[in-house]
Design a protein around this motif. Structure first.
Motif, mmCIF file in Angstrom:
data_model
loop_
_atom_site.group_PDB
_atom_site.id
_atom_site.type_symbol
_atom_site.label_atom_id
_atom_site.label_comp_id
_atom_site.label_asym_id
_atom_site.label_seq_id
_atom_site.Cartn_x
_atom_site.Cartn_y
_atom_site.Cartn_z
ATOM 1 N N PRO A 68 15.332 5.665 19.255
ATOM 2 C CA PRO A 68 16.705 6.148 19.137
ATOM 3 C C PRO A 68 17.202 6.767 20.437
ATOM 4 O O PRO A 68 16.426 7.354 21.191
ATOM 5 N N THR A 69 18.475 6.599 20.678
ATOM 6 C CA THR A 69 19.094 7.173 21.855
ATOM 7 C C THR A 69 19.440 8.627 21.566
ATOM 8 O O THR A 69 20.064 8.927 20.559
ATOM 9 N N THR A 70 19.028 9.509 22.451
ATOM 10 C CA THR A 70 19.323 10.922 22.288
ATOM 11 C C THR A 70 20.776 11.163 22.670
ATOM 12 O O THR A 70 21.206 10.767 23.743
ATOM 13 N N GLU A 99 29.069 16.022 19.829
ATOM 14 C CA GLU A 99 29.398 15.265 18.636
ATOM 15 C C GLU A 99 29.064 16.059 17.377
ATOM 16 O O GLU A 99 28.251 16.977 17.406
ATOM 17 N N TYR A 100 29.708 15.681 16.271
ATOM 18 C CA TYR A 100 29.372 16.291 14.984
ATOM 19 C C TYR A 100 27.914 15.975 14.683
ATOM 20 O O TYR A 100 27.429 14.889 14.987
ATOM 21 N N GLY A 101 27.215 16.919 14.114
ATOM 22 C CA GLY A 101 25.792 16.755 13.825
ATOM 23 C C GLY A 101 24.911 17.420 14.868
ATOM 24 O O GLY A 101 23.748 17.685 14.610
ATOM 25 N N ILE A 102 25.459 17.681 16.062
ATOM 26 C CA ILE A 102 24.706 18.426 17.079
ATOM 27 C C ILE A 102 24.535 19.851 16.557
ATOM 28 O O ILE A 102 25.446 20.442 15.989
ATOM 29 N N LYS A 103 23.371 20.424 16.762
ATOM 30 C CA LYS A 103 23.097 21.778 16.284
ATOM 31 C C LYS A 103 23.413 22.797 17.374
ATOM 32 O O LYS A 103 23.309 22.498 18.565
ATOM 33 N N ASN A 149 16.565 18.202 23.690
ATOM 34 C CA ASN A 149 17.671 18.191 24.639
ATOM 35 C C ASN A 149 18.573 19.394 24.344
ATOM 36 O O ASN A 149 19.183 19.459 23.289
ATOM 37 N N VAL A 150 18.638 20.362 25.263
ATOM 38 C CA VAL A 150 19.434 21.577 25.037
ATOM 39 C C VAL A 150 20.399 21.790 26.202
ATOM 40 O O VAL A 150 20.112 21.406 27.336
#
Length: 169
Positions: A68-70, A99-103, A149-150
């Protein structure tokens, strides 16, 4: 009397036909679900065994992305903190392209210390931090996260002096 018997017979025949059709539909749906479950199981086994994804696609099966692409993350922007007399601090920020879904990780430090404590991780762009002590200095920071990824931190300082007031850094 004869017509009433004929109507009753017609209703009984209709009910019998309706129940037969209903049973057939339920049997069809159960068979369909069982077939889909079996095919999904085979597909997972084939994929686990390294069968060429193009063959799976040609068979009309779902090909799972094994790499999957991060999604990229960006430092949130526009943080504001609204302080309420009941000890609730409403912390809000802008997604800034996330994007929506990013924490989002939210942390707090008290009384001018650099001792950061985790508050929460949410996908929303705000959080109501409850049960805080009015009059105590509170500093918040937030960052975006997607797996390992932060983004960088966005820091806002706010304080409480009797009536609500706000400083944004």
């Amino acid at each position: 009397q004869g017509q009433l018997a004929s109507v009753n017979t017609s209703y009984a025949a209709r009910d019998t036909a309706f129940n037969a059709a209903k049973g057939a539909t339920q049997n069809r749906d159960a068979a369909y679900s069982a077939a889909i479950e079996t095919i999904a199981g085979w597909s997972n086994q084939w994929q686990a065994q390294g069968i060429d994804p193009q063959i799976l696609s040609d068979l009309g099966l779902i090909v799972h992305d094994t790499t999957p692409t991060t999604k990229p993350v960006f430092t949130p922007s526009g943080m504001t903190v609204t302080l309420f007399a009941d000890g609730t601090n409403w912390v809000r920020w802008e997604r800034n392209g996330n994007e929506y879904g990013i924490k989002f990780d939210l942390e707090v430090a008290y009384d001018g210390s650099n001792d950061w404590q985790a508050v929460t991780t949410v996908t929303a762009k705000s959080y109501k931090h409850m049960n805080q002590t009015p009059g105590r200095e509170v500093v918040y920071r937030v960052r975006a996260r997607n797996g390992n990824n932060v983004s960088g931190w966005l820091t806002s300082s706010s304080y409480y002096e009797g009536s609500p007031s706000l400083q944004v850094a």
